[in-house]
Design an enzyme around this catalytic site. Sequence first.
Site, short mmCIF file in Angstrom:
data_model
loop_
_atom_site.label_atom_id
_atom_site.label_comp_id
_atom_site.label_asym_id
_atom_site.label_seq_id
_atom_site.Cartn_x
_atom_site.Cartn_y
_atom_site.Cartn_z
N LYS A 1 0.11 4.47 -0.53
CA LYS A 1 -0.45 6.03 -0.04
C LYS A 1 -0.43 6.26 -1.01
CE LYS A 1 -0.48 3.81 4.89
NZ LYS A 1 -0.54 3.50 5.96
N HIS B 1 -9.69 1.18 4.43
CA HIS B 1 -8.48 1.78 5.78
C HIS B 1 -9.26 2.80 6.62
CE1 HIS B 1 -4.37 2.53 6.16
NE2 HIS B 1 -4.21 1.74 6.08
N GLU C 1 -7.68 5.14 7.56
CA GLU C 1 -7.14 6.38 7.32
C GLU C 1 -8.54 6.93 6.44
OE1 GLU C 1 -3.44 6.52 4.50
OE2 GLU C 1 -2.16 5.08 7.33
N GLU D 1 -5.65 -4.19 10.92
CA GLU D 1 -5.08 -3.35 10.90
C GLU D 1 -5.33 -2.45 11.58
OE1 GLU D 1 -2.57 -2.75 6.94
OE2 GLU D 1 -4.70 -0.94 7.45
N ASN E 1 0.75 -0.77 -0.39
CA ASN E 1 0.31 0.18 0.22
C ASN E 1 1.17 1.10 -0.02
OD1 ASN E 1 -1.72 2.16 0.70
ND2 ASN E 1 -2.54 1.64 2.37
N SER F 1 2.81 -1.24 10.49
CA SER F 1 4.45 -2.07 11.03
C SER F 1 4.81 -3.00 10.45
CB SER F 1 4.54 -1.15 12.45
OG SER F 1 4.40 -0.18 12.78
N GLY G 1 1.98 2.53 11.02
CA GLY G 1 3.10 3.49 11.11
C GLY G 1 3.74 3.97 12.53
#
Length: 255
Positions: A11, A96, A98, A168, A9, A213, A174
Amino acid sequence: MRKKILAANWKMNLTHSEAESYLQSFVTEIRDFSDVDVVIIPSFTAIPAALAASERIQTIRIGAQNMHWEKSGAFTGEISATMLRALYVRYVILGHSERRSLFGETDEIVNRKVKAALDAGLRPIFCIGESLHERDSNQFKQVLEGQIRKGLEGVPPRDLTEVVLAYEPCWAIGTGRTAPAEAEEAHAFIRSVLAALSDGATAERIRIQYGGSVKPDNVESLMREKNIDGLLVGGASLDPRSFAQIIRSTEAAVA
Ligand code: PGA
């Protein structure tokens, strides 16, 4: 036996020309592979470049990071499943964290997108995951079950095996934190919810990726877990050598 699926991904990173150079290095790093599925997921503008470069390794699949649920119409700035299919895109990330936290995507929106993707013949990579607060207050199972039931509402059991789930946890994205044992517990729980939605045999066939991560040095411990069927990789997938290393470590783990 579920075939492992590794997805990059990217992003909002890499222009179309950066994607071309990435894929050039990537295909020399990773000559061929057949034991795992590999999906590269660039931003929309780099999809054609990624598709062209991926022709050198026929087994690479290309995905998109989002889509709208309608086929066409007055939705300025949006992209439909039909448009993605016309480009030979095979997968699409939906829900996702985000998108949920920064762009207000609700379970209902994610559900419409999942159904539209399946109708168009795209495989959703359907993301779920709890926040740090939900984990610490031990509500994570309730949260995950709610996301699964709402996100997959109305999806017939025969279509469920086309869906890839991606667990996730928000506290791992991250942040450098991964916890294989906690991930395995969550994956086993997710599979039990999928069994309740369909049946045991169907749930056994659905692939559940872990994301958050993932780095070359934690792949082996994650892939050792029984219910972890692949990885959704963000930051570490931006370097072709590190993503290639993640693929090689996965191949070694399944050999
Ligand atoms: P990360 O992102 O690997 O950079 O933690 C994963 C993701 O958000 O898909």
